[in-house]
Design a protein around this motif. Structure first.
Motif, PDB file in Angstrom:
ATOM      1  N   LEU A 141       0.819  -1.213   0.000  1.00 49.99           N
ATOM      2  CA  LEU A 141       0.000   0.000   0.000  1.00 49.99           C
ATOM      3  C   LEU A 141       0.854   1.265   0.000  1.00 49.99           C
ATOM      4  CD1 LEU A 141      -2.722  -1.200   2.516  1.00 49.99           C
ATOM      5  CD2 LEU A 141      -3.086  -0.681   0.082  1.00 49.99           C
ATOM      6  N   VAL A 142       1.949   1.251   0.732  1.00 45.38           N
ATOM      7  CA  VAL A 142       2.835   2.420   0.741  1.00 45.38           C
ATOM      8  C   VAL A 142       3.508   2.574  -0.616  1.00 45.38           C
ATOM      9  CG1 VAL A 142       4.900   3.425   1.774  1.00 45.38           C
ATOM     10  CG2 VAL A 142       3.176   2.357   3.228  1.00 45.38           C
ATOM     11  N   THR A 143       3.872   1.464  -1.237  1.00 43.40           N
ATOM     12  CA  THR A 143       4.426   1.537  -2.598  1.00 43.40           C
ATOM     13  C   THR A 143       3.412   2.146  -3.558  1.00 43.40           C
ATOM     14  OG1 THR A 143       5.796  -0.425  -2.183  1.00 43.40           O
ATOM     15  CG2 THR A 143       5.420   0.189  -4.477  1.00 43.40           C
ATOM     16  N   GLU A 144       2.167   1.712  -3.444  1.00 47.60           N
ATOM     17  CA  GLU A 144       1.096   2.274  -4.277  1.00 47.60           C
ATOM     18  C   GLU A 144       0.953   3.774  -4.056  1.00 47.60           C
ATOM     19  OE1 GLU A 144      -3.752   1.904  -4.216  1.00 47.60           O
ATOM     20  OE2 GLU A 144      -2.581   0.032  -4.043  1.00 47.60           O
ATOM     21  N   TYR A 201       8.487   7.168  -6.286  1.00 47.74           N
ATOM     22  CA  TYR A 201       8.746   5.740  -6.138  1.00 47.74           C
ATOM     23  C   TYR A 201      10.016   5.280  -6.827  1.00 47.74           C
ATOM     24  CZ  TYR A 201       7.187   5.066 -10.965  1.00 47.74           C
ATOM     25  OH  TYR A 201       7.076   5.128 -12.321  1.00 47.74           O
ATOM     26  N   LEU A 202      10.517   6.009  -7.822  1.00 49.62           N
ATOM     27  CA  LEU A 202      11.682   5.556  -8.566  1.00 49.62           C
ATOM     28  C   LEU A 202      12.908   5.504  -7.652  1.00 49.62           C
ATOM     29  CD1 LEU A 202      11.323   7.425 -11.989  1.00 49.62           C
ATOM     30  CD2 LEU A 202      10.962   4.992 -11.505  1.00 49.62           C
ATOM     31  N   GLY A 203      13.536   4.341  -7.604  1.00 51.05           N
ATOM     32  CA  GLY A 203      14.731   4.184  -6.792  1.00 51.05           C
ATOM     33  C   GLY A 203      14.473   4.152  -5.299  1.00 51.05           C
ATOM     34  N   THR A 204      13.206   4.044  -4.893  1.00 52.99           N
ATOM     35  CA  THR A 204      12.865   4.050  -3.464  1.00 52.99           C
ATOM     36  C   THR A 204      12.770   2.624  -2.935  1.00 52.99           C
ATOM     37  OG1 THR A 204      11.624   6.115  -3.655  1.00 52.99           O
ATOM     38  CG2 THR A 204      11.124   4.727  -1.762  1.00 52.99           C
TER      39      THR A 204
END
Length: 303
Positions: free
Chosen positions: A32-35, A43-46
């Motif tokens: 959910l946090v990724t979403e 989100y890139l590189g996270t």
């Protein structure tokens, strides 16, 4: 407190029982946090890590530094419409209250609030994925450089009949994190674990109580002394016995405890010693308001 930055990640938290009877699912929370990060273009590189304690996550953040990409979405945190000063945390719910408590103890982390409000409750006002994460008992997300730290909600325990007063005298932390660690409170006052356990295990003497540096701690610890501890070597005097057998005692206080007393309360404490008729081997001590004890009547003091 120091950290080995090569080994601070703790992903071994698949499921935890929550205070409300649900459970914290780390895998679902991570999804959910990724979403959420995808929807906010951070989100890139996270990468993502679960950290059991909020104070630990904040200290990691203060060492590594913020993810500057989040500064452009800080307005989505929900602070803009509260009327608070820029970057201020308004304690609307338990997540905000606990966050403010730990940030206040970290003068080196003053950069944290302006970059992002990490309470999942606040992000949930604008994000369906964060609403679902909040329902899973995710407490906070802490964005640091190219990483997001996820902190599950702790179990929080309060005194019966005293809303908001942190308290547990059964041997458990009043704020208990998902890994079982936590912070110990009695009647709203924080104690180190070793002192806390000596108090609730009834191992303190009146001299040890008087030696505590904090006046609130001394006042609370005194109430956990057993009848034997109060009588033996303390100079306590029996001053009255009522028809039921309840006995009123006058306890001379060590100087440091006497100084804790409000003006006019004198140099003594008073307690009534009774015994439950159903459990005659279990004596009970009830502390008496000193001005009542001055009347030297067990019956009136007990009332």
């Amino acid at each position: 407190m120091t950290f080995d930055m090569e080994s601070y990640v703790d992903l071994d938290l698949p499921t935890r029982r929550s205070p409300g009877g649900g459970s914290f699912d780390a895998d679902a929370a991570l999804d959910l946090v990724t979403e959420f990060c995808i929807s906010r273009d951070v989100y890139l590189g996270t990468k993502y890590s679960v950290i059991p304690q909020l104070d630990r996550a904040l200290r990691i953040a203060s060492l590594i530094g913020p993810d500057r990409r989040w500064s452009r979405i800080a307005r989505w945190s929900g602070n803009d419409d509260t009327g608070a000063a820029p970057g201020a945390i308004v304690p609307n719910d338990l997540r905000d209250i606990l966050y403010s408590r730990f940030v206040a103890a970290m003068p080196d982390a003053r950069w944290l609030p302006p970059i992002s409000v990490v309470s999942v409750s606040r992000w949930a006002r604008f994000s369906q994925s964060m609403r679902r994460a909040r329902d899973l008992d995710l407490g906070w997300i802490v964005p640091i450089h190219r990483e997001v730290l996820l902190v599950p909600m702790p179990t929080v325990r309060y005194a019966d009949g005293s809303a908001g007063v942190l308290h547990d005298d059964t041997g458990r932390p009043a704020i208990e994190w998902s890994d079982g660690s936590g912070i110990y409170y009695l009647r709203g006052t924080e104690f180190g674990e070793s002192v806390y356990r000596r108090i609730v295990d009834r191992e303190m003497t009146i001299e040890a109580v008087a030696a505590l540096q904090n006046a609130d701690q001394r006042s609370i610890a005194l109430r956990y002394l057993t009848f034997e501890q109060l009588i033996n070597g303390s100079g306590a005097q029996l001053v009255d016995t009522d028809v039921s057998g309840a006995r009123l005692y006058r306890l001379p206080l060590p100087p440091r405890l006497a100084r804790d007393r409000p003006p006019g309360y004198g140099q003594f404490d008073y307690f009534v010693h009774t015994c439950d008729t159903g459990h005659p081997a279990c004596p009970f001590v009830d502390w008496v308001e000193p001005r009542s004890g001055l009347r030297y009547k067990a019956e009136s003091s007990e009332a």
